[in-house]
Design a protein around this motif. Structure first.
Motif, mmCIF file in Angstrom:
data_model
loop_
_atom_site.group_PDB
_atom_site.id
_atom_site.type_symbol
_atom_site.label_atom_id
_atom_site.label_comp_id
_atom_site.label_asym_id
_atom_site.label_seq_id
_atom_site.Cartn_x
_atom_site.Cartn_y
_atom_site.Cartn_z
ATOM 1 N N LEU A 205 0.462 -1.404 -4.050
ATOM 2 C CA LEU A 205 -0.890 -0.857 -3.982
ATOM 3 C C LEU A 205 -0.998 0.248 -2.944
ATOM 4 O O LEU A 205 -1.722 1.237 -3.142
ATOM 5 C CB LEU A 205 -1.883 -1.984 -3.662
ATOM 6 C CG LEU A 205 -2.052 -3.056 -4.744
ATOM 7 C CD1 LEU A 205 -2.982 -4.158 -4.260
ATOM 8 C CD2 LEU A 205 -2.582 -2.457 -6.039
ATOM 9 N N SER A 206 -0.274 0.072 -1.833
ATOM 10 C CA SER A 206 -0.284 1.113 -0.797
ATOM 11 C C SER A 206 0.329 2.407 -1.320
ATOM 12 O O SER A 206 -0.210 3.508 -1.091
ATOM 13 C CB SER A 206 0.480 0.617 0.437
ATOM 14 O OG SER A 206 0.545 1.629 1.422
ATOM 15 N N ASN A 207 1.444 2.300 -2.027
ATOM 16 C CA ASN A 207 2.080 3.490 -2.598
ATOM 17 C C ASN A 207 1.178 4.148 -3.640
ATOM 18 O O ASN A 207 1.080 5.386 -3.703
ATOM 19 C CB ASN A 207 3.421 3.127 -3.225
ATOM 20 C CG ASN A 207 4.450 2.707 -2.188
ATOM 21 O OD1 ASN A 207 4.336 3.059 -1.010
ATOM 22 N ND2 ASN A 207 5.457 1.966 -2.613
ATOM 23 N N ALA A 208 0.524 3.321 -4.464
ATOM 24 C CA ALA A 208 -0.372 3.877 -5.475
ATOM 25 C C ALA A 208 -1.551 4.594 -4.836
ATOM 26 O O ALA A 208 -1.977 5.662 -5.301
ATOM 27 C CB ALA A 208 -0.868 2.754 -6.395
ATOM 28 N N LYS A 209 -2.070 4.027 -3.734
ATOM 29 C CA LYS A 209 -3.195 4.675 -3.033
ATOM 30 C C LYS A 209 -2.754 5.986 -2.399
ATOM 31 O O LYS A 209 -3.487 6.993 -2.428
ATOM 32 C CB LYS A 209 -3.757 3.731 -1.965
ATOM 33 C CG LYS A 209 -5.023 4.244 -1.297
ATOM 34 C CD LYS A 209 -5.573 3.231 -0.322
ATOM 35 C CE LYS A 209 -6.891 3.720 0.276
ATOM 36 N NZ LYS A 209 -6.788 5.047 0.909
ATOM 37 N N LEU B 133 -0.321 7.979 -3.404
ATOM 38 C CA LEU B 133 -0.150 8.953 -4.480
ATOM 39 C C LEU B 133 -1.496 9.475 -4.966
ATOM 40 O O LEU B 133 -1.651 10.680 -5.238
ATOM 41 C CB LEU B 133 0.620 8.327 -5.637
ATOM 42 C CG LEU B 133 2.102 8.017 -5.379
ATOM 43 C CD1 LEU B 133 2.701 7.264 -6.575
ATOM 44 C CD2 LEU B 133 2.884 9.295 -5.125
ATOM 45 N N GLN B 134 -2.477 8.575 -5.082
ATOM 46 C CA GLN B 134 -3.803 9.006 -5.511
ATOM 47 C C GLN B 134 -4.441 9.917 -4.481
ATOM 48 O O GLN B 134 -5.093 10.919 -4.836
ATOM 49 C CB GLN B 134 -4.685 7.774 -5.764
ATOM 50 C CG GLN B 134 -6.048 8.097 -6.345
ATOM 51 C CD GLN B 134 -5.952 8.744 -7.710
ATOM 52 O OE1 GLN B 134 -5.119 8.367 -8.516
ATOM 53 N NE2 GLN B 134 -6.790 9.737 -7.968
ATOM 54 N N ASP B 135 -4.247 9.602 -3.188
ATOM 55 C CA ASP B 135 -4.795 10.464 -2.127
ATOM 56 C C ASP B 135 -4.154 11.847 -2.175
ATOM 57 O O ASP B 135 -4.836 12.869 -1.959
ATOM 58 C CB ASP B 135 -4.565 9.811 -0.757
ATOM 59 C CG ASP B 135 -5.397 8.556 -0.572
ATOM 60 O OD1 ASP B 135 -6.372 8.383 -1.327
ATOM 61 O OD2 ASP B 135 -5.049 7.741 0.313
ATOM 62 N N ILE B 136 -2.853 11.894 -2.438
ATOM 63 C CA ILE B 136 -2.166 13.191 -2.521
ATOM 64 C C ILE B 136 -2.701 13.998 -3.696
ATOM 65 O O ILE B 136 -2.946 15.214 -3.578
ATOM 66 C CB ILE B 136 -0.646 12.970 -2.656
ATOM 67 C CG1 ILE B 136 -0.075 12.387 -1.351
ATOM 68 C CG2 ILE B 136 0.059 14.269 -3.002
ATOM 69 C CD1 ILE B 136 1.376 11.987 -1.446
ATOM 70 N N GLU B 137 -2.915 13.334 -4.848
ATOM 71 C CA GLU B 137 -3.459 14.045 -6.006
ATOM 72 C C GLU B 137 -4.857 14.555 -5.734
ATOM 73 O O GLU B 137 -5.207 15.692 -6.101
ATOM 74 C CB GLU B 137 -3.460 13.104 -7.224
ATOM 75 C CG GLU B 137 -2.079 12.735 -7.744
ATOM 76 C CD GLU B 137 -1.328 13.941 -8.269
ATOM 77 O OE1 GLU B 137 -1.999 14.862 -8.796
ATOM 78 O OE2 GLU B 137 -0.091 13.965 -8.157
ATOM 79 N N ASP B 138 -5.675 13.742 -5.066
ATOM 80 C CA ASP B 138 -7.037 14.182 -4.731
ATOM 81 C C ASP B 138 -7.006 15.366 -3.769
ATOM 82 O O ASP B 138 -7.809 16.301 -3.892
ATOM 83 C CB ASP B 138 -7.835 13.023 -4.128
ATOM 84 C CG ASP B 138 -8.067 11.897 -5.126
ATOM 85 O OD1 ASP B 138 -7.944 12.151 -6.345
ATOM 86 O OD2 ASP B 138 -8.359 10.761 -4.698
ATOM 87 N N LEU B 139 -6.091 15.330 -2.781
ATOM 88 C CA LEU B 139 -5.976 16.421 -1.815
ATOM 89 C C LEU B 139 -5.523 17.715 -2.499
ATOM 90 O O LEU B 139 -6.054 18.805 -2.215
ATOM 91 C CB LEU B 139 -5.000 16.030 -0.707
ATOM 92 C CG LEU B 139 -4.792 17.050 0.423
ATOM 93 C CD1 LEU B 139 -6.115 17.341 1.130
ATOM 94 C CD2 LEU B 139 -3.753 16.546 1.419
ATOM 95 N N LYS B 140 -4.550 17.603 -3.406
ATOM 96 C CA LYS B 140 -4.078 18.783 -4.135
ATOM 97 C C LYS B 140 -5.200 19.381 -4.985
ATOM 98 O O LYS B 140 -5.357 20.617 -5.052
ATOM 99 C CB LYS B 140 -2.898 18.393 -5.027
ATOM 100 C CG LYS B 140 -1.610 18.120 -4.264
ATOM 101 C CD LYS B 140 -0.542 17.558 -5.172
ATOM 102 C CE LYS B 140 -0.155 18.535 -6.250
ATOM 103 N NZ LYS B 140 0.935 18.006 -7.107
ATOM 104 N N LYS B 141 -5.978 18.525 -5.608
ATOM 105 C CA LYS B 141 -7.082 19.018 -6.426
ATOM 106 C C LYS B 141 -8.142 19.702 -5.575
ATOM 107 O O LYS B 141 -8.662 20.775 -5.947
ATOM 108 C CB LYS B 141 -7.698 17.835 -7.187
ATOM 109 C CG LYS B 141 -8.769 18.245 -8.183
ATOM 110 C CD LYS B 141 -9.264 17.039 -8.958
ATOM 111 C CE LYS B 141 -10.342 17.453 -9.949
ATOM 112 N NZ LYS B 141 -10.860 16.283 -10.706
ATOM 113 N N ALA B 142 -8.458 19.133 -4.400
ATOM 114 C CA ALA B 142 -9.448 19.741 -3.518
ATOM 115 C C ALA B 142 -8.955 21.082 -2.981
ATOM 116 O O ALA B 142 -9.724 22.060 -2.887
ATOM 117 C CB ALA B 142 -9.761 18.781 -2.369
ATOM 118 N N MET B 143 -7.660 21.152 -2.612
ATOM 119 C CA MET B 143 -7.097 22.413 -2.120
ATOM 120 C C MET B 143 -7.099 23.485 -3.210
ATOM 121 O O MET B 143 -7.357 24.673 -2.941
ATOM 122 C CB MET B 143 -5.678 22.173 -1.611
ATOM 123 C CG MET B 143 -5.612 21.324 -0.353
ATOM 124 S SD MET B 143 -3.917 20.955 0.152
ATOM 125 C CE MET B 143 -3.323 22.606 0.515
#
Length: 431
Positions: free
Chosen positions: A354-358, A360-370
């Motif tokens: 779950l930590s790894n999945a979170k 990865l999701q945070d990285i995807e959200d950050l890339k989308k925001a950038m």
């Protein structure tokens, strides 16, 4: 001095006496065999300390409704923390829903044991038997230890049909090596066949006058594998006796083996082994062979002896229990420890997953925001490229051709419609 005395009604007093009698009825297994104290020690694990069953159930229910996914370790934690009979329906509900998910293959070994113990403790015997018998939808399987506890419980309540049902589950799993399970199975089968009552009957739908048609993808040809498809009580008990008495040549097991083969319908195989029987068999067991069996007359010619077979079977259970109880208790305590280690390991693995999945999701959200911020900052420099991207996203559908268009009809303005006059018909023309 005065002493306060609690006044109890006669009905309540008799109920208390009746409960105490039921509690202290002597069974074959001692309290030490149940390992209740060691089993209850699992609740001191850090995995269970902060768990509130009601909150956990609602969380898992909402998660299943949204994603149709459940975690095997979460269901195991919920099942093991249940101490109230009010959650028995929720317990079976989550076990069934886990069976419908992909994570059912990761079901912990402790889950089935916890479900059996919980429903047995709450007195939900019918629910327990239905769930155990419906392996496809619940995925609950018993082992030797659980089977011995259940058969001892059903011996206490004199419910021999359920005892035979538990023995048949070991037969279906082809786990017939434990001596105590074998002794219990023979005892329950003998008592049930003496008075065959209580076997669950399939519901027979009444034929209605209205014909009902149901659309199905395909029809299966009828097939009976003579194992998992067995429903008839005599055949189930017969094959159970055959499996538990296989490769055993003493008079007791040989007598029950012949009875089992007769109930199962293996008359030709029986006729071949009659000539090899030299030692006297137990007459009370052979008498249970149905009168309409083809080998009934042949079994009457076999050497036999008359004994109190029920007493003999009970003494056999006690004897085997004395030989195997210490090892069973030790093995089960070690199994509890092993399950605890497996649960902790699965819990830690889920936390990492779950930590790894979170992350990865945070990285995807950050890339989308950038990316969105970059588009805003360089909008005017990349306006042409953005327009091209927007144009690519548009879907253009080909125009449909509906044939040649017809020219509209021209109206002649000079056209004068003729006058319409009623035409009289003479009666002479009608003749």
């Amino acid at each position: 001095m005065f002493k306060a005395v609690r006044i109890v009604s006669k009905k309540q007093f008799l109920k208390t006496i009746e409960f105490s009698k039921q509690t202290y009825i002597r069974t074959f297994l001692s309290q030490a065999y149940y390992c209740n104290e060691i089993w209850n020690e699992r609740l001191s694990s850090p995995v269970f300390k902060k768990v509130v069953p009601e909150d956990l159930y609602h969380d898992l229910e909402q998660r299943y409704q949204k994603t149709k996914h459940l975690s095997a370790i979460d269901v195991d934690i919920f099942v093991n923390t249940i101490t109230d009979s009010h959650f028995s329906e929720e317990l079976l509900d989550l076990v069934h829903k886990l069976r419908l998910t992909a994570d059912t293959s990761n079901t912990l070994n402790a889950t089935s044991h916890a479900v059996v113990r919980a429903l047995l403790k709450f007195g939900k015997i019918e629910d327990l038997m239905d769930a155990l018998d419906d392996r496809l939808n619940y995925g609950l399987f018993i082992d030797y230890y659980t089977a011995n506890i259940l058969m001892d419980t059903f011996w206490k309540s004199k419910d021999f049909a359920k005892g035979v049902k538990i023995a048949s589950m070991l037969m279906l799993q082809e786990e017939v090596e434990h001596p105590l399970s074998c002794a219990f199975s023979l005892l329950h089968c003998f008592n049930y066949l003496q008075n065959p009552k209580g076997w669950p009957q399939e519901e027979i739908l009444e034929d209605s006058e209205d014909e009902v048609k149901i659309r199905v993808k395909f029809l299966r040809n009828h097939y009976d594998d003579q194992h998992f498809d067995l429903k008839d009580a005599n055949k189930v008990a017969g094959k159970t006796l055959m499996m538990f008495c296989k490769n055993k040549n003493d008079p007791l097991h040989q007598s029950f083996s012949i009875l089992g083969m007769a109930l199962f319908g293996q008359t030709e195989a029986l006729k071949k082994i009659f000539s090899n029987i030299k030692q006297p068999l137990f007459k009370e067991v052979l008498d249970l062979i149905p009168e309409d069996s083809e080998i009934k007359n042949a079994t009457n010619q076999l050497p036999n002896q008359s004994v109190d077979i029920n007493k003999f079977l009970m003494e056999n259970v006690e004897k085997v229990y004395q030989q195997t109880s210490e090892k069973d208790i030790y093995d089960q305590c070690e199994t509890f420890k092993k399950w605890e280690e497996e649960r902790l390991q699965a819990f830690e693995e889920q936390k990492v997953r779950l930590s790894n999945a979170k992350r990865l999701q945070d990285i995807e959200d950050l890339k989308k925001a950038m990316q969105e911020k970059e588009e805003k900052l360089w909008f005017f420099d990349n306006e042409d490229q953005i327009d091209l991207k927007i144009a690519k996203k548009k879907k253009f559908y080909p125009k449909r051709w509906f044939g040649h268009k017809k020219s509209p009809r021209k109206i002649d303005e000079t056209y004068i419609p003729p006058e319409v006059q009623s035409k009289q018909i003479d009666g002479s023309h009608l003749s």
